[in-house]
Design a protein around this motif. Structure first.
Motif, mmCIF file in Angstrom:
data_model
loop_
_atom_site.group_PDB
_atom_site.id
_atom_site.type_symbol
_atom_site.label_atom_id
_atom_site.label_comp_id
_atom_site.label_asym_id
_atom_site.label_seq_id
_atom_site.Cartn_x
_atom_site.Cartn_y
_atom_site.Cartn_z
ATOM 1 N N THR A 85 -15.383 -81.773 -5.703
ATOM 2 C CA THR A 85 -14.401 -82.725 -5.182
ATOM 3 C C THR A 85 -13.043 -82.534 -5.835
ATOM 4 O OG1 THR A 85 -16.152 -84.334 -4.759
ATOM 5 C CG2 THR A 85 -13.894 -85.164 -4.838
ATOM 6 N N THR B 137 -9.707 -81.261 -3.816
ATOM 7 C CA THR B 137 -8.493 -82.082 -3.803
ATOM 8 C C THR B 137 -7.297 -81.287 -4.312
ATOM 9 O OG1 THR B 137 -9.824 -84.066 -4.173
ATOM 10 C CG2 THR B 137 -7.461 -84.223 -4.614
ATOM 11 N N PRO C 59 -2.933 -84.615 2.284
ATOM 12 C CA PRO C 59 -3.148 -84.829 0.848
ATOM 13 C C PRO C 59 -2.525 -86.119 0.331
ATOM 14 C CG PRO C 59 -1.479 -83.171 1.176
ATOM 15 C CD PRO C 59 -2.058 -83.452 2.519
ATOM 16 N N LEU D 105 -5.025 -88.782 0.942
ATOM 17 C CA LEU D 105 -6.110 -88.557 -0.012
ATOM 18 C C LEU D 105 -5.694 -88.949 -1.420
ATOM 19 C CD1 LEU D 105 -8.944 -87.391 -0.512
ATOM 20 C CD2 LEU D 105 -7.887 -85.152 -0.800
#
Length: 572
Positions: free
Chosen positions: A485, A489, A546, A549
């Motif tokens: 993860t 990211t 992003p 996120l």
């Protein structure tokens, strides 16, 4: 006897790094050297001298560039703080209409590069644009000369544009600090008769000062490295001066000398940030219970909503609406150009290659820090993280000479061994640009993987080692699956940063190689920036992923940091 007494310590010092993961430490040292390479090359280039240009630079270029750069830094620092800190406090500590949406929407301007915002506002605020036309209509003024707003092509206009784009750096760090502040200190201030405003100014802000200073420092470093918005709005900053000295005057040593001045300014900003965080320390003692949000009602609630919505409107909604309308008009008039598709492919290829290199280097640095916590490894890690503070124009100049030397060396070997010429294998193919991406964005995956490692107990490493796992196998079989993860990211953020990176791409791209960012810059240079609206819209839409996120991750990280505090109190 003396020799025997001194051999064991020497033997231990030699074997200790190998026993503790010497391969990873050496790899981290290589990454740190790679980051320092452009700085060392920059010094060597500047030492060559710029002939009779240097007196001209000192007399006519540097004073103006330094003055405008310092004014820009001062204005952006003040305005981003005034915009971001109150919004962060309201979102973190109050409840009002739209708070849940504004919590993440305040980060949306990060998806829009500063040069795109500058191009958009120049159209929006043009004397014949929608804003001034609407004002003249409301006031009954027929002639454009009857009402003229201040020109955006000014130091004030540049400060405004950069501030509405860069304030999320300050907002993100300030909000995280406000979310985990202890309620005890704030409640004591309220019981002693301090109102909400005084509590905010005298208690909350001093406690959040290190986080605010860190966010402002990031915004200032981005301001210092900006070239698109600054040049387009008529500024002659240090970054713009480097570009014009190199490209227009064809004087690389002169550009390197200005770049060294710029690096000194970067060093001053970084040292100033550290001094500001150390000079005064504020610690809230007692309970670490986070404060409960305060419900706002009436005018206060709607005022907080409008105040927090204004930065989103200025930094994201207005540029996005303008780009969407301009792109739709351009598509209706001439369709979608095949050049845009080619440039989008080039941008994606460069961003993907840069992402792979950057994430690999960041993983090496983070793993070295995990397996060896010695001071020397920590020094390598800190040096590797300095790449983000080096502006793209400085990186470009610093990498030009080493990459050219490497190409010449490789070409010489190829000629001697095989009788063939490799030419500009790295510089001509964009390898230097990919390397610049790796150095520039290295901090993103390194800090992301380090944060992921913080959630992995050291007992996992002990268990893997006790089962006969080597350090390399432990990283492959234990660490990487658990860090997926964090790696994904970081890779996504680096990809988008590579898509919108302008200074390094503009200076290091191969001849005839265009990306979406350089296409927008070229249209702006021709004063036909409306033709680049579609390319700009693609960059913005890609950048949204992003940012959304990042908003979710930052909120969950801050809430996770607050939970142990409350649980430890109950356990006590």
């Amino acid at each position: 006897m003396t020799d025997l007494a001194f051999r064991p310590p020497a033997t231990r010092r030699v074997r200790l790094p190998a026993r503790r993961g010497g391969v990873f430490v050496l790899a981290a040292a290589a990454v740190a050297l790679l980051v320092l390479l452009p700085v060392l090359a920059l010094i060597e280039i500047a030492a060559q001298g710029s002939g009779d240009l240097w007196p001209h630079l000192i007399e006519n270029v540097l004073p103006v560039a330094l003055q405008q750069t310092l004014l820009l830094l001062l204005g952006v620092g003040v305005l981003t703080t005034l915009m971001a800190v109150p919004c962060a406090w309201l979102v973190a500590t109050c409840r009002f209409p739209g708070r849940a949406a504004l919590d993440w929407a305040l980060l949306l301007p990060l998806a829009v590069p500063s040069y795109i915002v500058a191009y958009s506002y120049l159209d929006v605020l043009h004397p014949l644009g929608p804003v001034q036309s609407a004002l003249r209509f409301l006031l009954g003024i027929s002639s454009p000369r009857g009402l003229r707003l201040p020109d955006l092509r000014s130091i004030g206009g540049c400060i405004f544009v950069l501030s509405v784009v860069l304030y999320p750096y300050v907002y993100l760090s300030a909000r995280a600090s406000f979310l985990v502040q202890s309620a005890a200190a704030l409640e004591v201030a309220r019981t002693l008769g301090a109102g909400r405003l005084r509590t905010f100014l005298r208690i909350a802000i001093p406690l959040a000062r290190p986080a605010i200073v860190a966010g402002v420092t990031l915004a200032l470093l981005e301001t210092l490295g900006d070239i698109g918005a600054s040049e387009f709005l008529g500024m002659r900053t240090l970054t713009v001066s480097i570009y014009t000295t190199w490209v227009n005057r064809s004087n690389l040593p002169g550009a390197a000398q200005i770049a060294l001045v710029m690096l000194l300014l970067v060093l001053v900003i970084i040292l100033g940030e550290r001094a500001a965080r150390r000079s005064r320390r504020f610690v809230a003692t007692g309970s670490t219970r986070p404060q409960a949000p305060t419900q706002l009602t009436g005018l206060a609630a709607w005022g907080a909503c409008l105040f927090c919505a204004l930065p989103v409107l200025l930094g994201f909604a207005v540029p996005l609406a303008h780009l969407t309308l301009a792109a739709a008009q351009r598509i209706e008039f001439s369709g979608i150009s095949l050049d845009i598709l080619k440039e989008a492919r080039n941008s994606a290829l460069l961003a993907t290659a840069g992402m792979l290199v950057t994430v690999s280097l960041g993983l090496v640095v983070a793993v070295a820090q995990r397996v060896d916590r010695s001071r020397i490894t920590g020094a390598f890690v800190r040096l590797a993280g300095l790449g983000y503070a080096i502006p793209g124009t400085v990186l470009a100049i610093g990498l030009l000479t080493p990459m050219a030397a490497f190409d010449n060396l490789l070409d010489g070997f190829a000629r001697q061994l095989a009788g063939v010429s490799t030419g500009l294998l790295i510089s001509g193919s964009g390898g230097a640009l990919i390397l610049a991406y790796g150095i520039r964005f290295l901090t993103i995956p390194a800090s992301g993987v380090e944060a992921g490692y913080a959630k992995l107990s050291p007992h996992l490493d002990m268990a893997a080692r006790s089962l006969g796992c080597t350090r390399g196998a432990m990283v492959r079989q234990v660490h990487l699956p658990l860090l997926r993860t964090a790696l994904a990211t970081a890779a996504l953020i680096v990809f988008v940063d590579g898509m919108k990176e302008l200074p390094a791409t503009l200076l290091l791209r191969p001849l005839g190689f265009e990306t979406l960012a350089t296409h927008i810059y070229a249209e702006a240079a021709r004063s036909t920036y409306e033709d680049g609206a579609l390319a700009a819209l693609v960059i913005v839409l890609v950048g949204l992923i992003p940012v959304i996120l990042l908003a979710r991750i930052s909120r969950s990280a801050a809430e996770g940091a607050a939970r142990p505090s409350s649980s430890s109190k109950s356990g006590t």
